[in-house]
Design a protein around this motif. Structure first.
Motif, PDB file in Angstrom:
ATOM      1  N   VAL A  35       0.849  -1.197   0.000  1.00  0.00           N
ATOM      2  CA  VAL A  35       0.000   0.000   0.000  1.00  0.00           C
ATOM      3  C   VAL A  35       0.886   1.248   0.000  1.00  0.00           C
ATOM      4  CG1 VAL A  35      -1.730   1.309   1.269  1.00  0.00           C
ATOM      5  CG2 VAL A  35      -1.828  -1.178   1.237  1.00  0.00           C
ATOM      6  N   THR A  37       1.247   5.265   0.710  1.00  0.00           N
ATOM      7  CA  THR A  37       0.653   6.314   1.540  1.00  0.00           C
ATOM      8  C   THR A  37       1.502   7.583   1.429  1.00  0.00           C
ATOM      9  OG1 THR A  37       1.893   5.559   3.481  1.00  0.00           O
ATOM     10  CG2 THR A  37      -0.349   4.715   3.204  1.00  0.00           C
ATOM     11  N   SER A  42      -4.049   8.522  -3.100  1.00  0.00           N
ATOM     12  CA  SER A  42      -5.348   7.923  -2.829  1.00  0.00           C
ATOM     13  C   SER A  42      -5.550   6.754  -3.775  1.00  0.00           C
ATOM     14  CB  SER A  42      -6.461   8.964  -3.031  1.00  0.00           C
ATOM     15  OG  SER A  42      -7.736   8.374  -2.874  1.00  0.00           O
ATOM     16  N   TYR A  60       5.831   3.048   0.797  1.00  0.00           N
ATOM     17  CA  TYR A  60       5.224   1.783   0.348  1.00  0.00           C
ATOM     18  C   TYR A  60       5.375   0.766   1.485  1.00  0.00           C
ATOM     19  CZ  TYR A  60       4.178  -2.347  -2.452  1.00  0.00           C
ATOM     20  OH  TYR A  60       3.627  -3.508  -2.952  1.00  0.00           O
ATOM     21  N   THR A  61       4.226   0.262   1.943  1.00  0.00           N
ATOM     22  CA  THR A  61       4.211  -0.683   3.063  1.00  0.00           C
ATOM     23  C   THR A  61       3.646  -2.024   2.592  1.00  0.00           C
ATOM     24  OG1 THR A  61       3.839   1.141   4.615  1.00  0.00           O
ATOM     25  CG2 THR A  61       3.384  -1.099   5.397  1.00  0.00           C
TER      26      THR A  61
END
Length: 297
Positions: A35, A37, A42, A60-61
């Motif tokens: 994901v 962020t 969005s 980026y996770t």
């Protein structure tokens, strides 16, 4: 107890965007399935119009099957648009040139074809000129400048053929201009020329300026002549001629009686040798009166 290693996450995102560019889809991070962020992010998309300016961190996770979390940070530089200024609108006089100057960018492209910050123009009619400016990050903006072309004034001084040595004449330019500059040093709309005292050629120049700052010029030239009254001492015995008054100042009545030829030509010659007037009189035996001028005016 099992100790699992954190997932190896690589985020290769590094980009530069202008604030007015459309949103982009974020890619380039592994393993897939993580994901993104950060500001302006969005649903995996990055929108430079909402992120703010400068260097934006893109995190980026990724979470693996064991619940272990790894993260890596990339970056996107968001640049504002340059503030391009083509200058204030201009007014020029027809036939004049002007240099337009653009500011706010590192590179420029004028509608005239110039790729410099300046462009020199000589428009013949009202024109709008546009310039595109680019900053160091390649972002562009534009501006335009309107140049109004004003017609030059028209000045026509009345002709003067000659002026008597002791005479004075008024030269009128018309009270329609903003300023007047005569070669005599005067600055009014009309001047008095003469008396000059001796025979000479005269040239008087005038430069006028209108309310738009446009100029025009004209010159009036004339000869100063000796108009001292002169008389005619003798006449031909062929004709009975009377001149009244005699001497005169150049305006007189010429009376001719009993001429014998089929026609008689009267010529008035000025002191400078120019033919002022010529008149042919028929042979009818009558008395003829004619008003003639003895000098040029």
């Amino acid at each position: 107890v099992n100790v699992n290693a954190l997932p190896m996450v690589v985020n290769l995102i590094e980009d530069t965007l202008c604030v007015n560019e459309p949103a982009i889809v974020l890619t380039g991070a592994t393993p897939i399935g993580g994901v993104f962020t950060g500001n302006g992010i969005s649903a995996g998309n990055f929108d430079p119009s909402t992120s703010g300016f400068g260097i934006i961190d893109v995190v980026y996770t990724f979470t693996d099957n064991f619940g272990c979390v790894g993260a890596d940070t990339g970056m996107i530089t968001v640049s504002d648009l340059p503030t391009i200024d083509a200058g204030n609108d201009e007014n020029i006089c027809r036939g004049n040139s002007i240099t337009l100057l653009a500011t706010g960018g590192e590179a420029y492209q004028w509608s005239t074809g110039s790729v410099n910050d300046t462009t020199n123009i000589t428009p013949t009619q009202d024109m709008m000129y546009a310039v595109i400016g680019t900053n160091l990050l390649g972002c562009v903006a534009s501006d335009s400048v309107f140049v109004r072309v004003n017609a030059n004034p028209i000045i026509n001084l009345a002709d003067i053929d000659s002026l008597c040595i002791d005479s004075v004449i008024s030269i009128e330019a018309g009270a329609v201009f903003s300023s007047y500059s005569w070669s005599t040093g005067e600055t009014s709309s009309s001047i008095q020329a003469g008396p000059y005292g001796f025979v000479q050629p005269v040239a008087i120049d005038l430069v006028v300026t209108d309310s738009n700052g446009c100029i025009a010029s004209d010159t009036v030239t004339f000869d100063v002549v000796d108009c001292t009254p002169t008389g005619i001492e003798s006449f031909s015995d062929v004709l009975n001629i009377q001149l009244n008054p005699n001497p005169n100042n150049g305006v007189f009545t010429l009376e001719i009686r009993d001429w014998k030829s089929t026609e008689t030509t009267i010529r008035i010659i000025s002191g400078t040798g120019s033919l002022v007037r010529e008149q042919v009189l028929g042979a009818n035996g009558a008395v003829s009166y004619t008003h003639l001028r003895a000098h040029e005016t």
